[in-house]
Design an enzyme around this catalytic site. Structure first.
Site, PDB file in Angstrom:
ATOM      1  N   ARG A  29      67.048  24.358  19.349  1.00 55.54           N
ATOM      2  CA  ARG A  29      66.945  25.145  20.571  1.00 55.54           C
ATOM      3  C   ARG A  29      68.053  26.180  20.539  1.00 55.54           C
ATOM      4  O   ARG A  29      69.150  25.914  20.047  1.00 55.54           O
ATOM      5  CB  ARG A  29      67.079  24.252  21.821  1.00 55.54           C
ATOM      6  CG  ARG A  29      65.880  23.362  22.080  1.00 55.54           C
ATOM      7  CD  ARG A  29      64.690  24.180  22.560  1.00 55.54           C
ATOM      8  NE  ARG A  29      63.506  23.372  22.792  1.00 55.54           N
ATOM      9  CZ  ARG A  29      62.554  23.142  21.893  1.00 55.54           C
ATOM     10  NH1 ARG A  29      62.681  23.631  20.663  1.00 55.54           N
ATOM     11  NH2 ARG A  29      61.496  22.423  22.185  1.00 55.54           N
ATOM     12  N   GLU A  78      66.372  34.363  23.660  1.00 57.99           N
ATOM     13  CA  GLU A  78      65.164  34.958  23.061  1.00 57.99           C
ATOM     14  C   GLU A  78      64.076  35.122  24.130  1.00 57.99           C
ATOM     15  O   GLU A  78      64.027  34.361  25.094  1.00 57.99           O
ATOM     16  CB  GLU A  78      64.659  34.104  21.895  1.00 57.99           C
ATOM     17  CG  GLU A  78      64.202  32.697  22.282  1.00 57.99           C
ATOM     18  CD  GLU A  78      63.715  31.895  21.092  1.00 57.99           C
ATOM     19  OE1 GLU A  78      62.574  31.406  21.171  1.00 57.99           O
ATOM     20  OE2 GLU A  78      64.470  31.728  20.108  1.00 57.99           O
ATOM     21  N   HIS A 105      61.774  32.320  15.646  1.00 55.52           N
ATOM     22  CA  HIS A 105      61.345  31.032  16.207  1.00 55.52           C
ATOM     23  C   HIS A 105      60.008  30.587  15.604  1.00 55.52           C
ATOM     24  O   HIS A 105      59.078  30.218  16.321  1.00 55.52           O
ATOM     25  CB  HIS A 105      61.253  31.113  17.731  1.00 55.52           C
ATOM     26  CG  HIS A 105      61.369  29.779  18.401  1.00 55.52           C
ATOM     27  ND1 HIS A 105      61.879  29.627  19.659  1.00 55.52           N
ATOM     28  CD2 HIS A 105      61.038  28.528  17.996  1.00 55.52           C
ATOM     29  CE1 HIS A 105      61.854  28.352  20.013  1.00 55.52           C
ATOM     30  NE2 HIS A 105      61.349  27.663  18.998  1.00 55.52           N
TER      31      HIS A 105
END
Length: 341
Positions: free
Chosen positions: A208, A237, A254
């Site tokens: 994370r 993000e 990601h």
């Protein structure tokens, strides 16, 4: 039955269409008006499922085709009779693949993976596969997971963060993001931890965004405490820190868990939970082939994922983080090798 889905969840539209009306929408654009008369909501991480979205709706089931549930207000769901499920472990092999590809990309000429000591913080679904694969590759593995250690888990010889900071050539974190409790993970890779690094390790974050402190990472690199960083999950993000992007050896949008197999697993897990919830006579199945088992071990030649190409993709278009993520071409995971007799 009305079913609202994030349109970027693959392999589910066809099976869902057999039980109701399917409304595919961009995950970031799903509104309270869209959900008001929906019975089922299937999401990814970009849909914030809280009172502002759900109040007054008839939704009774939320399924997220992701490991994490940070985007779902689980307390609200429990108190309002909404079943919420996720897909734990669905993309674990893909994230382990990302980590080992990053390590392989960092090797100097003549170095091998077996020359490296890797510190794995978090030994859950992702960490356990990574540990197994890394050990099979001859790497020395140090494992830290206080919650599992305190539960009496015996699968690994657990060690301290201080030892990992002192001995590891590579440090990778695979924990949920927690802000409270005896072992909070927010900024686990922060200034205190980084100040104790001894071997100028490669630091990796595919867990994370906020388990790594962006400012502390940049400071650690400036001070020479860190040789390189690899970031897949970013604080803030999709608005990522451009300075960190420029400093990072590995920088991806990601997508560490974005394998074809991982997406099939996620969809299958959500559909299984939905089938149970609706008490269907036959479970819904993804519109995809059945998967082979995850390999117990892999060889260095099985790590073929070109992580530097994905890094170049983000560097070339950092303002297109979400577009790159949503349109990512799903890669294959390492497969069980077929041996000649």
């Amino acid at each position: 039955m009305k079913i609202v889905i994030d349109r970027n969840i693959p392999f589910i539209s066809a099976p869902l269409s057999t039980i109701g009306e399917v409304i595919p929408l961009p995950g970031t654009a799903i509104t309270a008006a869209d959900v008001r008369d929906a019975d089922i909501l299937l999401t990814r991480t970009r849909t914030k499922c809280d009172a502002s979205l759900l109040e007054g709706s008839r939704c009774r089931f939320i399924g997220t085709a992701t490991i994490g549930t940070d985007h779902i207000d689980l307390t609200y769901c429990r108190t309002h009779g909404i079943k919420a499920v996720n897909a734990p472990g669905c993309n674990a092999p893909a994230v382990a693949q990302w980590v080992l590809a990053a390590v392989k990309a960092s090797l100097a000429p003549g170095e091998k993976l077996s020359d490296k000591t890797i510190g794995v913080i978090g030994a859950g679904n992702v960490g356990s596969i990574l540990i197994r694969w890394a050990e099979g590759l001859g790497m020395k593995v140090l494992v830290n997971d206080p919650p599992l250690e305190e539960k009496g888990d015996r699968r690994h010889d657990y060690t301290t963060l201080a030892r990992i900071a002192g001995e590891a050539d590579v440090i990778t974190v695979h924990t949920p993001l927690t802000l409270t409790g005896p072992h909070p993970t927010h900024h686990r890779l922060g200034e205190e931890f980084i100040s104790g690094l001894k071997r100028r390790p490669l630091l990796l974050n595919a867990a994370r965004g906020a388990v790594a402190d962006t400012e502390a990472l940049k400071k650690g690199m400036r001070l020479g405490l860190i040789s390189a960083v690899g970031i897949d999950c970013w604080e803030g993000e999709p608005e990522i820190d451009r300075e960190l992007l420029g400093m990072a050896m590995i920088a991806t949008p990601h997508i560490a868990g974005y394998s074809r197999e991982g997406k099939i697993r996620a969809s299958a897990m959500v559909l299984d939970s939905l089938s149970d919830f609706l008490e269907l006579p036959r479970p819904l199945r993804p519109d995809a082939p059945a998967l082979n088992p995850v390999p117990e071990t892999i060889g260095e030649d099985d790590i073929r994922y070109d992580i530097l190409a994905d890094t170049a993709m983000l560097r070339d278009a950092p303002g297109s983080f979400e577009e790159l993520r949503n349109n990512y071409i799903l890669r294959p995971e390492p497969k069980i090798a077929v041996r000649d007799n």
